[in-house]
Design an enzyme around this catalytic site. Structure first.
Site, short mmCIF file in Angstrom:
data_model
loop_
_atom_site.label_atom_id
_atom_site.label_comp_id
_atom_site.label_asym_id
_atom_site.label_seq_id
_atom_site.Cartn_x
_atom_site.Cartn_y
_atom_site.Cartn_z
N GLY A 84 0.84 -1.19 0.00
CA GLY A 84 0.00 0.00 0.00
C GLY A 84 0.87 1.24 0.00
N GLN B 24 3.09 9.83 0.90
CA GLN B 24 4.39 9.15 0.90
C GLN B 24 5.22 9.44 -0.34
OE1 GLN B 24 2.42 5.27 2.06
NE2 GLN B 24 4.34 5.09 3.20
N CYS C 144 5.80 0.04 7.30
CA CYS C 144 5.42 1.19 6.46
C CYS C 144 6.62 1.60 5.65
CB CYS C 144 4.99 2.34 7.38
SG CYS C 144 4.52 3.84 6.50
N LEU C 145 6.42 1.89 4.36
CA LEU C 145 7.54 2.25 3.49
C LEU C 145 8.22 3.55 3.94
CD1 LEU C 145 6.18 1.33 -0.07
CD2 LEU C 145 7.74 0.02 1.38
N HIS D 184 -4.57 1.46 7.49
CA HIS D 184 -3.24 2.06 7.56
C HIS D 184 -3.13 3.19 6.52
CE1 HIS D 184 1.33 1.63 7.95
NE2 HIS D 184 1.20 2.37 6.87
N GLU D 185 -3.60 2.91 5.29
CA GLU D 185 -3.50 3.91 4.21
C GLU D 185 -4.45 5.08 4.44
OE1 GLU D 185 -0.97 3.74 2.44
OE2 GLU D 185 -0.53 1.68 2.99
N HIS E 70 -2.92 7.50 6.71
CA HIS E 70 -1.93 8.37 6.04
C HIS E 70 -2.62 9.58 5.42
CE1 HIS E 70 2.04 6.56 6.02
NE2 HIS E 70 1.59 5.39 5.64
#
Ligand code: ZN
Length: 193
Positions: free
Chosen positions: A45, A50, A107-108, A149-150, A153
């Site tokens: 994701g 990001q 998380c990236l 999670h997304e 963000h």
């Protein structure tokens, strides 16, 4: 085009995303770039924040994960999750329907940092897809976790905000170091301008 992934410590990760009123050529380009960036980083994701854009836009693709199950219902009918991937969510509204469950998350924007997070097991989602068409679904398992999670963000909320105190304390040094590195890099860029 693969875009640089914004790391923890950059202020854009704390910005609430603006709603997208129409899927323009620019938005379509951004969606394509976000998938390329996510796939290159082996993520499941990625949120617009990001890649440095405070927008209500996220992309997901869970097909690479085989050991953590997901469920999906369209109009109350169970559906194959893989057939629903890749998934684009624009202006998503996410409502919890299940009891909280704890599971590991990464998380990236936080390379090599992982922690257990408690989130509702399933959620109802309303959003627009990449064509600007309304979509609605109920999901559970990993997909529900990833969607939440997304969606966080897109509101400037990060997974560390949802960690319990003990987990966060254990990661404190790593988090401080990452934040300091990101801020130092930003300062260098600012001075060059
Ligand atoms: Zn993330």
């Amino acid at each position: 085009m693969i875009l640089p992934v914004i790391k923890y410590g950059h202020p854009v990760l704390r910005q609430k995303g603006a709603r997208i009123e129409s899927v323009t050529a620019e938005v379509r380009q951004l969606i394509g770039d976000m998938f390329e960036t996510m796939n290159a980083s082996k993520g499941i994701g990625l949120a617009a924040q990001q890649v440095g854009q405070a927008l209500q836009l996220t992309v997901l693709d869970l097909r690479v994960v085989t050991d953590r199950p997901s469920t999906l219902e369209l109009k109350g009918k169970p559906t194959d999750v893989n057939d629903f991937m890749p998934l684009v969510l624009i202006n998503p509204e996410v409502k919890p329907v299940g009891e909280p469950v704890t599971g590991p998350e990464g998380c990236l924007s936080f390379p090599e940092i992982y922690g257990d997070i408690s989130r509702p097991e399933s959620v109802d989602v309303k959003a627009l897809n990449e064509k600007g068409k309304p979509i609605e679904f109920r999901c559970g398992g990993l997909l529900a976790r990833a969607v939440q999670h997304e969606a966080d963000h897109l509101n400037g909320i990060l997974f560390i905000d949802r960690m319990d105190r003990k987990t966060k304390a254990e990661l404190r040094d790593e988090l401080d170091e990452l934040q300091a590195t990101t801020k130092a890099a930003l300062e260098v860029t600012r001075k060059k301008r």
